[in-house]
Structure formats: C-alpha cells, structure tokens
Design an enzyme around this catalytic site. Structure first.
Site, mmCIF file in Angstrom:
data_model
loop_
_atom_site.group_PDB
_atom_site.id
_atom_site.type_symbol
_atom_site.label_atom_id
_atom_site.label_comp_id
_atom_site.label_asym_id
_atom_site.label_seq_id
_atom_site.Cartn_x
_atom_site.Cartn_y
_atom_site.Cartn_z
ATOM 1 C CB CYS A 130 41.854 6.780 -31.640
ATOM 2 S SG CYS A 130 41.324 5.064 -31.874
ATOM 3 C CB CYS A 133 42.877 1.364 -29.763
ATOM 4 S SG CYS A 133 42.307 1.512 -31.475
ATOM 5 C CB SER A 134 46.517 4.576 -30.229
ATOM 6 O OG SER A 134 47.087 3.315 -30.548
ATOM 7 C CB CYS A 135 42.800 4.334 -35.135
ATOM 8 S SG CYS A 135 42.200 2.651 -34.837
#
Length: 231
Positions: A130, A133-135
């Site tokens: 991702c 961000c950190s999906c």
C-alpha cells in the site's frame, strides 16, 4: 524488514530521545521541533505514559498485538487459502469475486469489504503493498506488520520488487513475472500462494497450518511440511 514491534518501537524511542536532546542543546540558536513528528514515536510516547501510570501492562499489550498480528487474523486467511487448494469450485469463485467467496467462510468487515485475490503460479509471483498508507485485509490477516507500514517497504516494493523479495528470502528466476498490487481504501488484495509439493494427502486443516501471513502478502512462499510428503 524482520524487525519486531517491540524492537522497532524501542529503536524509534532511542532515535526520538537523541533528536530531543539535540533540540534542547541548540534551542537558543535554532528553532527545533521538541517532539518527533513520526507517528511511531508518538505511539511509543503514549504507550510509555500509559504503562507508567499503570493503565496498561506492556506484556499484555504485546501479547494482544501478537495475537492479532500472527494468530487470529492470519488463521482466517489461511483457511481461505486451504479451501481454495482443496475445492476447485471455491477457488474459481474466489478468483472471480474474492469478497463474496471469502464471505462464504464468514469473513467480512469494513477492512475487508472489497478484496481481490491474485494467484501465484510457476510463471507469476504477486506481492502486495500500500504505497499511500497501510490498507490491509484485517479480517483475513489481522494487524498489518510494522514493516508493511514502513516507508522503505512501501516505496521500494514498487521500484525494486525483486530486490525486496530477495531480502525476505524469496529467490525468483528471471522467467517469473513479478506483479505488484497497490492496495487502496476501496480495494484490498490477498495472495493465493502456490500449494507446495508433497501435500496431496494433507487435510484442509493441515494445509491451513502451513500458510503464513507473509505468504498471503507475497513476501514468502509456503514451505513443504517437514518430513517430506504429507500423509
């Protein structure tokens, strides 16, 4: 990239303390930011404060995070993978509509509302990142690991995926195509790893026990069971 949560936060705290000391030393000559802006450092500071006040037990917190990061979540995804390996009809549905097929096993939620499953084959190796961000598919894999959220992984996986994979211990021949999938808030991904040889006689439960979180992100392969062929 194999840094543990506690080690990462500890190292971050050391860096943060150094920066703050540096700011104090030169506060009369320059304008410095007293507190680190990095989110990890702020989390570290908040955690330390809660522990100091006796509101949080550090060992219990680590155990809770470890449960969601390595046990509860990844077990769900492993069950999905094992079912696909043993049920061709389910695998077909999974690759056609991951969200609906995964829901058949009872896994859904806000962080897994739209999941696309990509299959590793002898010719194609998929890896998930991702970049913004950190999906991450929490219902299937639990909490995202620290390295998945780090800037080096998020940037380098797109630029040099083979190099990143090598650092994780995944060696691929030049003939294998590497595909990088960028997760977003609208769509998250799950890698369906290759089923290892020698597992033809293993039960679905035994197969699920072989599947790791990293294999479902694409930074690892599923290893053959110890002792040779499955019985």
């Amino acid at each position: 990239m194999s840094t543990t949560r506690r080690g990462f936060l500890t190292a971050a705290g050391v860096v943060g303390a150094h920066d703050m000391a540096h700011a104090e030393k030169h506060k009369h000559d320059h304008d410095h930011q007293a507190l680190p802006s990095d989110l990890t450092l702020r989390v570290k500071a908040l955690e330390s404060l809660l522990v100091e006040k006796g509101l949080v037990d550090r060992a219990a917190l680590d155990a809770l995070v470890d449960t969601y990061e390595h046990k509860v979540g990844p077990r769900n995804g492993a069950r999905v993978v094992a079912r696909a390996w043993t049920d061709p009809a389910f695998k077909k549905r999974l690759l056609a509509n991951g969200t609906a097929a995964i829901a058949e096993l009872g896994y859904s939620g806000e962080q897994g509302a739209d999941i696309r499953v990509v299959e590793n084959t002898p010719q194609i190796h998929n890896v998930i990142v991702c970049t913004l961000c950190s999906c991450y598919p929490w219902p299937l894999l639990g909490l995202p690991p620290v390295w998945y959220k780090s800037a080096p992984y998020r940037s380098r996986t797109v630029i040099d995926p083979r190099g990143v994979l090598r650092e994780f211990g995944v060696q691929l021949s030049d003939e294998v195509e590497v595909r990088v999938w960028d997760s977003t808030a609208e769509e998250r991904y799950l890698v369906l790893p290759q089923r290892p040889e020698g597992t033809e006689k293993l039960t679905e439960e035994a197969l699920a026990a072989l599947v790791t979180r990293d294999a479902m992100i694409g930074v690892a392969k599923v290893a053959r069971p110890q002792g040779g062929r499955g019985a």
